[in-house]
Design a protein around this motif. Structure first.
Motif, mmCIF file in Angstrom:
data_model
loop_
_atom_site.group_PDB
_atom_site.id
_atom_site.type_symbol
_atom_site.label_atom_id
_atom_site.label_comp_id
_atom_site.label_asym_id
_atom_site.label_seq_id
_atom_site.Cartn_x
_atom_site.Cartn_y
_atom_site.Cartn_z
ATOM 1 N N LYS A 45 5.004 47.622 19.497
ATOM 2 C CA LYS A 45 5.345 46.277 18.896
ATOM 3 C C LYS A 45 4.393 46.083 17.776
ATOM 4 O O LYS A 45 3.260 46.687 17.633
ATOM 5 C CB LYS A 45 4.869 45.670 20.196
ATOM 6 C CG LYS A 45 5.961 45.568 21.275
ATOM 7 C CD LYS A 45 5.461 44.907 22.438
ATOM 8 C CE LYS A 45 6.348 45.110 23.546
ATOM 9 N NZ LYS A 45 6.107 44.004 24.933
ATOM 10 N N GLY A 46 4.652 45.195 17.190
ATOM 11 C CA GLY A 46 3.945 44.510 15.836
ATOM 12 C C GLY A 46 3.964 45.698 14.698
ATOM 13 O O GLY A 46 2.842 45.533 14.201
ATOM 14 N N ASN A 76 1.143 44.845 20.967
ATOM 15 C CA ASN A 76 1.219 43.614 21.041
ATOM 16 C C ASN A 76 2.256 43.240 19.947
ATOM 17 O O ASN A 76 2.145 43.826 18.597
ATOM 18 C CB ASN A 76 -0.278 42.682 21.086
ATOM 19 C CG ASN A 76 -0.877 42.799 22.172
ATOM 20 O OD1 ASN A 76 -0.626 42.419 23.364
ATOM 21 N ND2 ASN A 76 -2.018 43.641 22.014
ATOM 22 N N VAL A 77 3.090 42.042 20.106
ATOM 23 C CA VAL A 77 3.987 41.730 19.061
ATOM 24 C C VAL A 77 3.239 41.097 17.949
ATOM 25 O O VAL A 77 1.859 40.615 17.886
ATOM 26 C CB VAL A 77 5.085 40.687 19.632
ATOM 27 C CG1 VAL A 77 5.852 41.344 20.447
ATOM 28 C CG2 VAL A 77 4.331 39.368 20.087
ATOM 29 N N GLY A 93 9.345 33.497 20.079
ATOM 30 C CA GLY A 93 8.317 34.234 20.555
ATOM 31 C C GLY A 93 6.757 33.503 20.453
ATOM 32 O O GLY A 93 6.908 32.258 20.115
ATOM 33 N N THR A 103 7.239 42.128 10.695
ATOM 34 C CA THR A 103 6.979 43.222 11.710
ATOM 35 C C THR A 103 8.273 43.469 12.418
ATOM 36 O O THR A 103 9.132 42.650 12.754
ATOM 37 C CB THR A 103 5.801 42.925 12.456
ATOM 38 O OG1 THR A 103 6.189 41.937 13.487
ATOM 39 C CG2 THR A 103 4.536 42.645 11.944
ATOM 40 N N ASN A 105 9.702 45.778 16.317
ATOM 41 C CA ASN A 105 9.142 46.269 17.857
ATOM 42 C C ASN A 105 10.276 47.315 18.010
ATOM 43 O O ASN A 105 11.553 47.037 17.687
ATOM 44 C CB ASN A 105 9.221 44.913 18.757
ATOM 45 C CG ASN A 105 8.450 43.801 18.051
ATOM 46 O OD1 ASN A 105 7.166 43.794 18.024
ATOM 47 N ND2 ASN A 105 9.190 42.849 17.975
ATOM 48 N N SER A 131 12.523 34.604 16.550
ATOM 49 C CA SER A 131 11.732 35.728 16.147
ATOM 50 C C SER A 131 12.397 37.181 16.868
ATOM 51 O O SER A 131 13.301 36.899 17.860
ATOM 52 C CB SER A 131 10.179 35.509 16.363
ATOM 53 O OG SER A 131 10.237 35.837 17.908
ATOM 54 N N THR A 133 10.282 38.675 18.614
ATOM 55 C CA THR A 133 9.231 38.990 19.556
ATOM 56 C C THR A 133 9.402 38.170 20.926
ATOM 57 O O THR A 133 8.590 38.479 21.572
ATOM 58 C CB THR A 133 7.736 38.191 18.944
ATOM 59 O OG1 THR A 133 7.725 36.838 18.929
ATOM 60 C CG2 THR A 133 7.502 39.075 17.739
ATOM 61 N N ASP A 138 13.243 41.327 24.506
ATOM 62 C CA ASP A 138 12.759 42.493 25.042
ATOM 63 C C ASP A 138 13.806 43.628 25.156
ATOM 64 O O ASP A 138 14.868 43.371 25.953
ATOM 65 C CB ASP A 138 11.825 42.347 26.424
ATOM 66 C CG ASP A 138 11.158 43.581 26.791
ATOM 67 O OD1 ASP A 138 11.886 44.273 27.273
ATOM 68 O OD2 ASP A 138 9.998 43.436 26.772
ATOM 69 N N ASN A 153 11.249 40.495 12.788
ATOM 70 C CA ASN A 153 10.952 39.239 12.175
ATOM 71 C C ASN A 153 11.539 39.223 10.798
ATOM 72 O O ASN A 153 11.362 40.414 10.108
ATOM 73 C CB ASN A 153 9.375 38.838 12.211
ATOM 74 C CG ASN A 153 8.945 38.749 13.695
ATOM 75 O OD1 ASN A 153 9.818 38.633 14.614
ATOM 76 N ND2 ASN A 153 7.696 38.535 13.724
#
Length: 510
Positions: A45-46, A76-77, A93, A103, A105, A131, A133, A138, A153
């Protein structure tokens, strides 16, 4: 669905990949990422896919990522792109919020055999909110079905769609402007091409799928020369189709102001009468959020002449869209709350009807009450989806039309159908993120949609023997698959006579 199957689905929904799960590493083109894994799925993520679009890079095409040395945590996102308050939309998110937001994921099946198809999600939110996120998006449940899921994003609102003569004056020859959000999406797809194999994905089987504004983005990517080699299937969920874009430097086909004229008006409103590009880039991001740009009013549906060269309907009619398999569809009660008399761009859609046209169409709805309840949904979504599906099938490309009509029993909204965006938790098989309690019937519907979507990503055809067969429009004209409370059903397109009259209205206007 059996009780055992229902309980299995419930257990899967309650065991997403957590930042505290065991770590797993992957080598990307930019450096090593440290993700998290459970017994079935690996999540990263992120991940930056472009340089932060800040300072001198605001209102510039996305630039390459600067690689990093050593492992980079991907547990983490990333930050939300700047946007107004979410107003309860589960497609937004967690904070923080920052212009440094480009970013993505990735969720990948852990025990995969060979390369997996890749599904790239483009979120909706009117190009103002949302987003990749959000927990709603998920990718764990889809990845368990054997696909690599990517959520992104992209720049929103005036940061994603904006132009002004001062910005145009500084662009070098050939540099696109205005459509920065679409450029971000293309940059993310290029990242997928460069890195899919590192996550076990097949760069030759990439599906782009999106809802609402995200669906509108998918159709625009289908018509974009730069995006064409970057994906191989497409899914459009409630993505309009008859909307008119806004050119950068001339009025729209409907006579509305150009994007640069809109930019001038905005700058003058905040006291910048003759700003430089540097003056514009110095505007605080939060100041750009109000008033929010109008999606259907043309502020964020842009024809820049490079990334997006013409309106979607015109491109499809000319056969210029990507020759890829397509799923396209709508919900049964998209904009049930919106009336054609409303003072909004959607309320203007029927304004060009002649008296005779309106009388005939009102009669087809059984009177004014039926017209007021359903015509905006048909004008903006249902007829438009049917029209694009027909054009795509006519061009010889596999085309699958759907209608989503699953409504949970506890939902008290008086809309007599599935409202706009209500299919999202079903597609992602993430019903635990939705507002209303869900039962066995809903979990069966979610399992079916997620299965159809992932099968389509794998082979370009959503069908498998054990499920109801989804008609392909080229072989079975004007047939669709309807997702109902009793399960998927193949049938003729509902309310075809109403859609025929709307099609005639659009043809006469053109």
């Amino acid at each position: 669905m059996s009780l055992v199957s229902f309980l299995s689905v419930a257990v899967l929904m309650l065991s997403p990949v957590s930042p505290n799960d065991p770590v797993v590493q992957v080598q990307t083109a930019d450096g090593v990422l440290v993700g998290r894994a459970n017994d079935q799925v690996e999540a990263f993520k992120g991940i930056p896919y472009a340089a932060p679009p800040v300072g001198a890079l605001r209102w510039r095409p996305p630039q390459p990522v600067v690689g990093w040395d050593g492992p980079r945590d991907a547990g983490n996102v990333g930050a939300l792109c700047p946007q107004p308050p979410a107003n309860g939309d589960p497609g937004v998110g967690p904070l923080p919020m920052s212009e440094d937001c480009l970013t993505l994921n990735v969720w990948s099946p852990k025990d995969r055999v060979g390369s997996a198809p890749v599904m790239v999600w483009i979120h909706g939110g009117g190009f103002n909110n949302g987003s990749g996120t959000a927990a709603l998006y998920d990718g764990t449940a889809l990845a368990r079905r054997g696909v690599v899921v990517v959520t992104i994003n992209y720049r929103l609102g005036r940061l994603g769609f904006f132009d002004h003569p001062a910005l145009a004056a500084e662009r070098v020859a050939g540099e696109p402007g205005g459509n920065y959000a679409l450029m971000d999406m293309i940059a993310a797809l290029k990242w997928v091409q460069a890195n899919a194999e590192a996550f076990g994905g097949d760069p030759g089987r990439v599906t782009i799928f999106g809802e609402s504004a995200g669906g509108a983005a998918v159709t625009r990517l289908m018509t974009s020369p730069e995006a064409r080699p970057l994906f191989h299937r497409a899914v459009v969920q409630s993505g309009l189709g008859r909307d008119a874009g806004t050119p950068l430097d001339r009025p729209s086909a409907l006579g509305k102001p150009s994007l640069q004229a809109r930019g001038q008006t905005y700058a003058e409103r905040i006291g910048l009468r003759v700003p430089t590009a540097s003056d514009l880039r110095a505007i605080p991001a939060e100041s750009l959020l109000t008033p929010a740009p109008s999606f259907y009013g043309g502020d964020t549906l842009v024809i820049d002449g490079s990334v997006v060269q013409e309106d979607v309907e015109a491109a499809f009619a000319a056969g210029k869209q990507a020759p890829v398999p397509l799923i396209i569809g709508t919900n049964s009660a998209e904009f049930w709350w919106m009336k054609p008399s409303d003072l909004s761009p959607y309320g203007e859609i029927d304004d060009a009807m002649t008296q005779d046209e309106r009388a005939t169409i009102v009669a087809a709805y059984g009177g004014e009450d039926g017209y007021n309840a359903h015509v905006v949904s048909d004008l903006a979504f249902n007829e438009s989806a049917r029209h694009l599906a027909r054009l795509h099938a006519r061009a010889g490309h596999p085309t699958y039309l759907y209608r989503f009509d699953v409504v949970p029993d506890p939902n008290p909204e008086p809309h007599e159908g599935a409202t706009h965006a209500s299919e999202r938790p079903y597609v992602f098989d993430n019903l635990a993120t939705s507002t209303w309690p869900k039962g066995e019937r809903d979990h069966a519907a979610a399992a079916a949609m997620a299965d159809y979507w992932t099968r389509f990503a794998a082979i370009g055809d959503p069908n498998e023997e054990e499920r109801p067969q989804w008609p392909e429009m080229g072989a079975q004209a004007d047939q669709l698959l309807e997702f109902t409370n009793e399960g998927p059903v193949a049938r003729a397109i509902p309310f075809a006579e109403r859609l025929d009259l709307i099609e005639a209205y659009y043809s006469r206007r053109r």
